[in-house]
Design a protein around this motif. Structure first.
Motif, PDB file in Angstrom:
ATOM      1  N   GLN A   1      15.774   9.735   8.746  1.00  0.00           N
ATOM      2  CA  GLN A   1      15.450   9.300   9.796  1.00  0.00           C
ATOM      3  C   GLN A   1      15.099   8.238  10.121  1.00  0.00           C
ATOM      4  N   PHE A   2      15.055   7.430   9.401  1.00  0.00           N
ATOM      5  CA  PHE A   2      15.016   5.750  10.167  1.00  0.00           C
ATOM      6  C   PHE A   2      16.232   4.785  10.211  1.00  0.00           C
ATOM      7  N   LEU A   3      17.392   6.110  10.111  1.00  0.00           N
ATOM      8  CA  LEU A   3      19.036   5.323  10.887  1.00  0.00           C
ATOM      9  C   LEU A   3      18.499   5.622  12.426  1.00  0.00           C
ATOM     10  N   ALA A  10       9.924   5.420  -6.619  1.00  0.00           N
ATOM     11  CA  ALA A  10       8.768   6.805  -7.260  1.00  0.00           C
ATOM     12  C   ALA A  10      10.731   7.962  -7.278  1.00  0.00           C
ATOM     13  N   SER A  11      10.930   7.890  -6.201  1.00  0.00           N
ATOM     14  CA  SER A  11      12.885   8.456  -6.423  1.00  0.00           C
ATOM     15  C   SER A  11      13.456   8.593  -7.936  1.00  0.00           C
ATOM     16  N   THR A  12      13.631   6.679  -7.919  1.00  0.00           N
ATOM     17  CA  THR A  12      14.382   6.420  -8.638  1.00  0.00           C
ATOM     18  C   THR A  12      14.175   6.817  -9.447  1.00  0.00           C
ATOM     19  N   MET A  63       0.040   5.082   1.227  1.00  0.00           N
ATOM     20  CA  MET A  63       0.590   5.132   2.475  1.00  0.00           C
ATOM     21  C   MET A  63       1.815   7.082   2.421  1.00  0.00           C
ATOM     22  N   ILE A  64       1.832   7.043   1.543  1.00  0.00           N
ATOM     23  CA  ILE A  64       3.093   7.868   1.767  1.00  0.00           C
ATOM     24  C   ILE A  64       2.606   9.178   1.427  1.00  0.00           C
ATOM     25  N   GLN A  65       2.148   9.519   0.266  1.00  0.00           N
ATOM     26  CA  GLN A  65       1.234  10.082  -0.968  1.00  0.00           C
ATOM     27  C   GLN A  65      -0.146  11.157   0.492  1.00  0.00           C
ATOM     28  N   GLY A 123       3.662  17.135   0.735  1.00  0.00           N
ATOM     29  CA  GLY A 123       4.477  17.744  -0.200  1.00  0.00           C
ATOM     30  C   GLY A 123       5.645  16.943  -0.755  1.00  0.00           C
ATOM     31  N   TYR A 124       5.090  15.505  -0.677  1.00  0.00           N
ATOM     32  CA  TYR A 124       5.476  14.281  -0.900  1.00  0.00           C
ATOM     33  C   TYR A 124       5.634  14.554  -2.953  1.00  0.00           C
ATOM     34  N   THR A 125       3.944  14.549  -3.460  1.00  0.00           N
ATOM     35  CA  THR A 125       3.995  14.827  -4.796  1.00  0.00           C
ATOM     36  C   THR A 125       4.472  15.731  -5.409  1.00  0.00           C
ATOM     37  N   ASN A 149      16.720  -2.136   2.495  1.00  0.00           N
ATOM     38  CA  ASN A 149      17.150  -3.346   3.337  1.00  0.00           C
ATOM     39  C   ASN A 149      15.615  -4.166   2.820  1.00  0.00           C
ATOM     40  N   SER A 150      14.629  -3.635   2.000  1.00  0.00           N
ATOM     41  CA  SER A 150      13.906  -4.332   2.583  1.00  0.00           C
ATOM     42  C   SER A 150      13.057  -5.005   1.580  1.00  0.00           C
ATOM     43  N   PRO A 151      13.210  -6.440   1.787  1.00  0.00           N
ATOM     44  CA  PRO A 151      12.895  -6.978   0.297  1.00  0.00           C
ATOM     45  C   PRO A 151      11.675  -7.522  -0.525  1.00  0.00           C
ATOM     46  N   GLU A 175      20.272  -4.211   0.737  1.00  0.00           N
ATOM     47  CA  GLU A 175      21.438  -3.849   1.910  1.00  0.00           C
ATOM     48  C   GLU A 175      20.961  -3.412   2.275  1.00  0.00           C
ATOM     49  N   ASP A 176      21.482  -3.215   3.638  1.00  0.00           N
ATOM     50  CA  ASP A 176      21.533  -1.744   4.740  1.00  0.00           C
ATOM     51  C   ASP A 176      22.587  -0.600   4.017  1.00  0.00           C
ATOM     52  N   ILE A 177      21.850   0.809   4.027  1.00  0.00           N
ATOM     53  CA  ILE A 177      22.907   1.765   2.816  1.00  0.00           C
ATOM     54  C   ILE A 177      23.964   1.820   3.716  1.00  0.00           C
ATOM     55  N   ARG A 178      24.408   1.731   5.170  1.00  0.00           N
ATOM     56  CA  ARG A 178      25.398   1.734   6.068  1.00  0.00           C
ATOM     57  C   ARG A 178      25.950   0.376   5.768  1.00  0.00           C
ATOM     58  N   VAL A 202       0.757  -0.981  -0.042  1.00  0.00           N
ATOM     59  CA  VAL A 202       0.394  -0.471  -0.086  1.00  0.00           C
ATOM     60  C   VAL A 202       0.694   0.987   0.234  1.00  0.00           C
ATOM     61  N   PHE A 203       1.974   1.415  -0.252  1.00  0.00           N
ATOM     62  CA  PHE A 203       2.815   2.651   0.066  1.00  0.00           C
ATOM     63  C   PHE A 203       2.679   3.331  -0.703  1.00  0.00           C
ATOM     64  N   PRO A 204       2.605   3.562  -2.199  1.00  0.00           N
ATOM     65  CA  PRO A 204       2.168   4.955  -2.503  1.00  0.00           C
ATOM     66  C   PRO A 204       1.684   5.875  -2.041  1.00  0.00           C
TER      67      PRO A 204
HETATM   68  C1  GEK Z   1      10.500   7.134  -2.447  1.00  0.00           C
HETATM   69  N1  GEK Z   1      12.494   7.312  -1.197  1.00  0.00           N
HETATM   70  O1  GEK Z   1       9.969   6.968  -2.527  1.00  0.00           O
HETATM   71  N2  GEK Z   1      18.774   0.634   4.847  1.00  0.00           N
HETATM   72  C2  GEK Z   1      18.467   0.880   3.157  1.00  0.00           C
HETATM   73  N3  GEK Z   1      17.203   0.681   3.487  1.00  0.00           N
HETATM   74  C3  GEK Z   1      16.610   1.400   4.223  1.00  0.00           C
HETATM   75  C4  GEK Z   1      17.250   1.290   5.673  1.00  0.00           C
HETATM   76  C5  GEK Z   1      18.539   1.153   6.240  1.00  0.00           C
HETATM   77  N4  GEK Z   1      19.093   1.462   6.781  1.00  0.00           N
HETATM   78  N5  GEK Z   1      16.309   1.770   7.089  1.00  0.00           N
HETATM   79  C6  GEK Z   1      14.906   2.060   6.334  1.00  0.00           C
HETATM   80  N6  GEK Z   1      14.951   2.342   4.780  1.00  0.00           N
HETATM   81  C7  GEK Z   1      11.455   6.728  -1.251  1.00  0.00           C
HETATM   82  C8  GEK Z   1      10.552   6.818  -0.195  1.00  0.00           C
HETATM   83  S1  GEK Z   1      10.981   5.218   3.177  1.00  0.00           S
HETATM   84  C9  GEK Z   1       9.947   7.149   3.568  1.00  0.00           C
HETATM   85  C10 GEK Z   1      11.732   6.299   1.406  1.00  0.00           C
HETATM   86  C11 GEK Z   1       9.142   6.860   4.452  1.00  0.00           C
HETATM   87  C12 GEK Z   1      14.001   1.878   4.256  1.00  0.00           C
HETATM   88  C13 GEK Z   1      12.975   1.981   4.077  1.00  0.00           C
HETATM   89  O2  GEK Z   1      13.096   0.371   3.732  1.00  0.00           O
HETATM   90  C14 GEK Z   1      11.817   2.307   3.454  1.00  0.00           C
HETATM   91  O3  GEK Z   1      12.014   1.413   2.016  1.00  0.00           O
HETATM   92  C15 GEK Z   1      12.826   3.648   2.654  1.00  0.00           C
HETATM   93  O4  GEK Z   1      13.830   3.656   3.137  1.00  0.00           O
HETATM   94  C16 GEK Z   1      11.907   4.783   3.467  1.00  0.00           C
HETATM   95  O5  GEK Z   1      11.233   8.127  -2.418  1.00  0.00           O
HETATM   96  O6  GEK Z   1       8.425   5.456   4.238  1.00  0.00           O
HETATM   97  O7  GEK Z   1       8.623   7.413   5.589  1.00  0.00           O
END
Ligand code: GEK
Length: 243
Positions: free
Chosen positions: A138-140, A71-73, A33-35, A40-42, A92-94, A118-121, A29-31
């Protein structure tokens, strides 16, 4: 792959609200949810395309860190038209990466896209000109943020940029006002008070917002020559940091 649908994940009363995770149910449901959740996302998404068009350099890479469904890609890919550059999109979410691959396949822009689960770290950066963290930093954990930004700044070529979008926290009474406006935005987009409350408790330990001053100082410490806000809607902001 199940169809994308409206976000009803927090619509019914839950006995226990678990910490928010980017799992299969969220990816589905992500699109929507985020919108409906991020003011400002859109607007930000197509502007990431413009920013990429302006700052991407030939023979470099562009990174989309936390790409979700892409979406950003895809905006970055559009911005790369006519340039000799490629994109590395990381999440890092399959569940997200699997769906993202599908959208990349459907898209007919030319720039090569490499998807990495992969984890971006943990990724090693190659010479790059545009890096996007669109609502991902913000999620790190807070202590992991400066080391990542330093590695990004080190990998950027001169004139390269980081596009950093974040939910903000405010140190003064602006916090309450901005938070109320954000909730009003969610209500206007059809979320009930129950949904807003349950989502809030799911996300509060997972999404850790910081002040604009903290971000700006960290960008400077990481090695960026300057940074500025190019967009803000309520407590959601997007910054551009230039090496
Ligand atoms: C967009 N940029 O639509 N490593 C890799 N991915 C991660 C990590 C991590 N450590 N932590 C979180 N994520 C997108 C929207 S969403 C924003 C980005 C939101 C990933 C996580 O799995 C999710 O897909 C994304 O960061 C954040 O423009 O949901 O508010």
């Amino acid at each position: 792959m199940k169809d994308l649908g409206p976000d009803t994940l927090f619509a019914s009363p839950l006995d226990r609200v678990n910490d928010f995770a980017f799992d299969e149910a969220v990816a589905r449901v992500f699109p929507d949810m985020i919108q409906r959740s991020v003011p400002g996302y859109t607007t930000i998404i197509p502007m990431i395309g413009l920013l990429t068009e302006r700052y991407a350099q030939n023979d470099t890479r562009c990174y989309d860190l936390g790409c979700s469904l892409g979406a950003s890609t895809l905006a970055m890919r559009h911005g790369l038209a006519g340039k000799r550059a490629s994109i590395v999109a990381v999440d890092n979410s399959p569940a997200m990466i699997e769906r993202c691959a599908h959208y990349i396949e459907l898209n007919n822009e030319q720039a090569p896209v490499q998807l990495v689960c992969e984890d971006i770290r943990n990724i090693a950066f190659e010479a790059c000109s545009v890096v996007t963290l669109n609502f991902t930093l913000q999620f790190l954990p807070v202590e992991n943020r400066a080391p990542l930004l330093t590695r990004i700044a080190d990998a950027l070529v001169p004139g390269g940029v980081l596009i950093l979008s974040e939910k903000l926290r405010f140190a003064d009474e602006e916090q309450n006002e901005q938070q109320e406006l954000h909730w009003l935005y969610k209500r206007a987009n059809g979320y009930s008070d129950l949904e807003i409350a349950q989502k809030r408790s799911a996300i509060e330990k997972v999404l850790l917002p910081e002040t604009l001053a903290t971000h700006q100082q960290r960008l400077q410490d990481a090695g960026f020559a300057r940074s500025f806000v190019w967009y803000q809607c309520f407590n959601f902001v997007s910054m551009l940091a230039i090496k």
